[in-house]
Design a protein around this motif. Sequence first.
Motif, PDB file in Angstrom:
ATOM      1  N   VAL A 100      -7.909  -4.319  -3.999  1.00 22.88           N
ATOM      2  CA  VAL A 100      -8.440  -3.291  -3.092  1.00 22.88           C
ATOM      3  C   VAL A 100      -7.673  -1.983  -3.238  1.00 22.88           C
ATOM      4  O   VAL A 100      -8.272  -0.888  -3.268  1.00 22.88           O
ATOM      5  N   ALA A 101      -6.339  -2.071  -3.338  1.00 22.92           N
ATOM      6  CA  ALA A 101      -5.517  -0.861  -3.446  1.00 22.92           C
ATOM      7  C   ALA A 101      -5.872  -0.074  -4.700  1.00 22.92           C
ATOM      8  O   ALA A 101      -6.015   1.151  -4.664  1.00 22.92           O
ATOM      9  N   ASN A 102      -6.021  -0.760  -5.817  1.00 19.52           N
ATOM     10  CA  ASN A 102      -6.393  -0.086  -7.065  1.00 19.52           C
ATOM     11  C   ASN A 102      -7.786   0.521  -6.971  1.00 19.52           C
ATOM     12  O   ASN A 102      -8.028   1.622  -7.468  1.00 19.52           O
ATOM     13  N   LYS A 103      -8.695  -0.184  -6.317  1.00 16.92           N
ATOM     14  CA  LYS A 103     -10.052   0.333  -6.145  1.00 16.92           C
ATOM     15  C   LYS A 103     -10.057   1.621  -5.332  1.00 16.92           C
ATOM     16  O   LYS A 103     -10.694   2.611  -5.718  1.00 16.92           O
ATOM     17  N   LEU A 104      -9.334   1.623  -4.216  1.00 16.87           N
ATOM     18  CA  LEU A 104      -9.293   2.806  -3.364  1.00 16.87           C
ATOM     19  C   LEU A 104      -8.633   3.985  -4.082  1.00 16.87           C
ATOM     20  O   LEU A 104      -9.098   5.128  -3.982  1.00 16.87           O
ATOM     21  N   ALA A 105      -7.541   3.713  -4.787  1.00  9.90           N
ATOM     22  CA  ALA A 105      -6.870   4.784  -5.524  1.00  9.90           C
ATOM     23  C   ALA A 105      -7.792   5.379  -6.582  1.00  9.90           C
ATOM     24  O   ALA A 105      -7.847   6.603  -6.766  1.00  9.90           O
ATOM     25  N   ASP A 106      -8.551   4.522  -7.283  1.00  9.26           N
ATOM     26  CA  ASP A 106      -9.473   4.984  -8.322  1.00  9.26           C
ATOM     27  C   ASP A 106     -10.644   5.778  -7.747  1.00  9.26           C
ATOM     28  O   ASP A 106     -11.244   6.603  -8.440  1.00  9.26           O
ATOM     29  N   ILE A 112      -4.443   6.718   3.008  1.00 10.04           N
ATOM     30  CA  ILE A 112      -4.676   5.282   3.211  1.00 10.04           C
ATOM     31  C   ILE A 112      -4.245   4.857   4.603  1.00 10.04           C
ATOM     32  O   ILE A 112      -3.163   5.222   5.091  1.00 10.04           O
ATOM     33  N   LEU A 113      -5.088   4.037   5.240  1.00  7.46           N
ATOM     34  CA  LEU A 113      -4.787   3.387   6.512  1.00  7.46           C
ATOM     35  C   LEU A 113      -4.830   1.881   6.290  1.00  7.46           C
ATOM     36  O   LEU A 113      -5.716   1.373   5.624  1.00  7.46           O
ATOM     37  N   GLY A 114      -3.917   1.131   6.913  1.00  7.32           N
ATOM     38  CA  GLY A 114      -3.857  -0.320   6.693  1.00  7.32           C
ATOM     39  C   GLY A 114      -2.676  -0.586   5.778  1.00  7.32           C
ATOM     40  O   GLY A 114      -1.814   0.273   5.677  1.00  7.32           O
ATOM     41  N   HIS A 115      -2.620  -1.612   5.077  1.00  7.63           N
ATOM     42  CA  HIS A 115      -3.265  -2.884   5.290  1.00  7.63           C
ATOM     43  C   HIS A 115      -2.708  -3.485   6.574  1.00  7.63           C
ATOM     44  O   HIS A 115      -1.615  -3.129   7.000  1.00  7.63           O
ATOM     45  N   PHE A 116      -3.413  -4.430   7.145  1.00  7.95           N
ATOM     46  CA  PHE A 116      -3.032  -4.961   8.445  1.00  7.95           C
ATOM     47  C   PHE A 116      -1.743  -5.762   8.410  1.00  7.95           C
ATOM     48  O   PHE A 116      -0.817  -5.523   9.184  1.00  7.95           O
ATOM     49  N   ASN A 117      -1.649  -6.748   7.520  1.00 10.32           N
ATOM     50  CA  ASN A 117      -0.492  -7.650   7.522  1.00 10.32           C
ATOM     51  C   ASN A 117       0.519  -7.258   6.447  1.00 10.32           C
ATOM     52  O   ASN A 117       0.165  -6.713   5.403  1.00 10.32           O
ATOM     53  N   SER A 118       1.775  -7.543   6.720  1.00 11.54           N
ATOM     54  CA  SER A 118       2.859  -7.142   5.818  1.00 11.54           C
ATOM     55  C   SER A 118       2.704  -7.755   4.437  1.00 11.54           C
ATOM     56  O   SER A 118       3.037  -7.119   3.433  1.00 11.54           O
ATOM     57  N   GLY A 119       2.226  -9.002   4.374  1.00 12.67           N
ATOM     58  CA  GLY A 119       2.065  -9.676   3.084  1.00 12.67           C
ATOM     59  C   GLY A 119       1.107  -8.953   2.161  1.00 12.67           C
ATOM     60  O   GLY A 119       1.229  -9.028   0.930  1.00 12.67           O
ATOM     61  N   SER A 129       2.032   4.281  -3.962  1.00 19.41           N
ATOM     62  CA  SER A 129       3.156   5.119  -4.335  1.00 19.41           C
ATOM     63  C   SER A 129       2.914   5.756  -5.703  1.00 19.41           C
ATOM     64  O   SER A 129       3.147   6.959  -5.886  1.00 19.41           O
ATOM     65  N   ARG A 130       2.456   4.961  -6.658  1.00 14.68           N
ATOM     66  CA  ARG A 130       2.163   5.503  -7.992  1.00 14.68           C
ATOM     67  C   ARG A 130       1.090   6.576  -7.932  1.00 14.68           C
ATOM     68  O   ARG A 130       1.118   7.552  -8.681  1.00 14.68           O
ATOM     69  N   ALA A 131       0.122   6.389  -7.015  1.00 16.63           N
ATOM     70  CA  ALA A 131      -0.969   7.358  -6.881  1.00 16.63           C
ATOM     71  C   ALA A 131      -0.585   8.561  -6.025  1.00 16.63           C
ATOM     72  O   ALA A 131      -1.346   9.534  -5.937  1.00 16.63           O
ATOM     73  N   GLY A 132       0.597   8.494  -5.377  1.00 18.86           N
ATOM     74  CA  GLY A 132       1.049   9.595  -4.538  1.00 18.86           C
ATOM     75  C   GLY A 132       0.249   9.762  -3.264  1.00 18.86           C
ATOM     76  O   GLY A 132       0.121  10.877  -2.741  1.00 18.86           O
ATOM     77  N   LEU A 133      -0.286   8.663  -2.729  1.00 17.18           N
ATOM     78  CA  LEU A 133      -1.155   8.720  -1.559  1.00 17.18           C
ATOM     79  C   LEU A 133      -0.374   8.482  -0.264  1.00 17.18           C
ATOM     80  O   LEU A 133       0.282   7.439  -0.117  1.00 17.18           O
ATOM     81  N   ALA A 341       0.053  17.972  -1.767  1.00 16.31           N
ATOM     82  CA  ALA A 341       0.390  19.123  -0.929  1.00 16.31           C
ATOM     83  C   ALA A 341       0.777  18.710   0.480  1.00 16.31           C
ATOM     84  O   ALA A 341       1.716  19.262   1.072  1.00 16.31           O
ATOM     85  N   TYR A 342       0.063  17.709   1.045  1.00 19.25           N
ATOM     86  CA  TYR A 342       0.332  17.412   2.458  1.00 19.25           C
ATOM     87  C   TYR A 342       1.294  16.251   2.684  1.00 19.25           C
ATOM     88  O   TYR A 342       1.775  16.061   3.809  1.00 19.25           O
ATOM     89  N   LEU A 343       1.627  15.478   1.637  1.00 13.51           N
ATOM     90  CA  LEU A 343       2.578  14.380   1.820  1.00 13.51           C
ATOM     91  C   LEU A 343       3.916  14.870   2.385  1.00 13.51           C
ATOM     92  O   LEU A 343       4.430  14.284   3.353  1.00 13.51           O
ATOM     93  N   PRO A 344       4.529  15.949   1.845  1.00 13.35           N
ATOM     94  CA  PRO A 344       5.796  16.418   2.437  1.00 13.35           C
ATOM     95  C   PRO A 344       5.643  16.823   3.901  1.00 13.35           C
ATOM     96  O   PRO A 344       6.587  16.689   4.688  1.00 13.35           O
TER      97      PRO A 344
END
Length: 387
Positions: A100-106, A112-119, A129-133, A341-344
């Motif tokens: 799912v993470a790769n799909k959303l980044a692509d 990004i909001l979520g994921h619900f559980n820590s696992g 992090s790699r996508a800078g999101l 631009a907005y991450l910082p």
Amino acid sequence: MTASRVSPRRHAAASACLLTGVLAGALALPAWAQSEQTVLIGHAGPLTGGAAHWGKDNDNGARLAVEDLNRQNLLIGGRKIKFVLQSEDDQADPKQAMVVANKLADMGVKGILGHFNSGAAIPASAVYSRAGLPYVSTATNPSFTKQGYDNVFRILASDDDVGMAIANYTVKELKATKIAVIDDRTAYGQGAAEVFARGVKALGGTIVAQEYGSDKATDFMAILTSIKAKQPEVVFYGGMDAQGGLIARQMKQLGITAKLLGTDGLCTNEVARISGGAVDGLLYCTRGGKEVEKTTRGAEFEQRYKARFGVDVLTYAPYLYDAMMALAAGMREANSVEPAAYLPAMRKVKFDGVTGAIAFDAKGNLQKPDFTVFTYKDGKRVRVAGS
């Protein structure tokens, strides 16, 4: 009769006048009318399976925030912004979370909001992090913000906060000295159990039994029978309501008089339903954040939520609402919807949310996390302590 001819020069002049008129008309329009920008926001959580009620609650909270923001006709970078929520089902599974993470980044989401559980949240954070999101989550395992990523933010208290809170309540308020611990072996459940056990020991309590099951277990009779022989005053369960409710019911069946304790995974109305009422007077649970219905905006949020979705808030919907508002606040601060631009600017975000004061520290944790301790009466949560 011969057809009249228009000279190329006159034709060009007429075209220029027409173009000038069109441009003048366009410039006279409001800035937002020239180009509305659609900003895609990703949300990931369990939308199917045993944890689907959590994922849907989160999705609803994020969706309500998007709808509220779109009604504001926001201008960012000189353009009207329309937020669109793209929700994906990670099934609360670490492997599916990576897909799912790769799909959303692509897809080119801007946050990004979520994921619900820590696992699921922890492995997915590497992708974001790699996508800078910019990534705002309800993951409570302390390691979520200890990975060295500058893009992760936690919207509520961590297990370090709530685990120590319930450990303090166990020893100082319940006066328990003999404690048994069970966890479900997930990043969330095991992490919460470890923090709780460490806190209890530091306060002078004794762990008389330490057992584990799984996040899909339904029969705890053997574990509870073994624990019963140790005569604990408290049984702590690190896990979710689906198993916590069954543990409460089976403790009653076995005549175990110890109190059942847990963190936010057990602090739901669902746990009361699953237990068949066994949690009344038995369960004590700690949840990150204040009692939302008691905050300035919490009661109004719960009313609007029920009017919009036809159900009551489960637990985390208000936090996902504030998480979306935090992303929007970062964009406003930077005057840009572009992640780089907005991450910082996310470090400068500061506002009063539905769940309380929202501001992040250098690692992405809330600066002043709150907690609340509840018990159950007539199948409903009742506050007994809090920050």
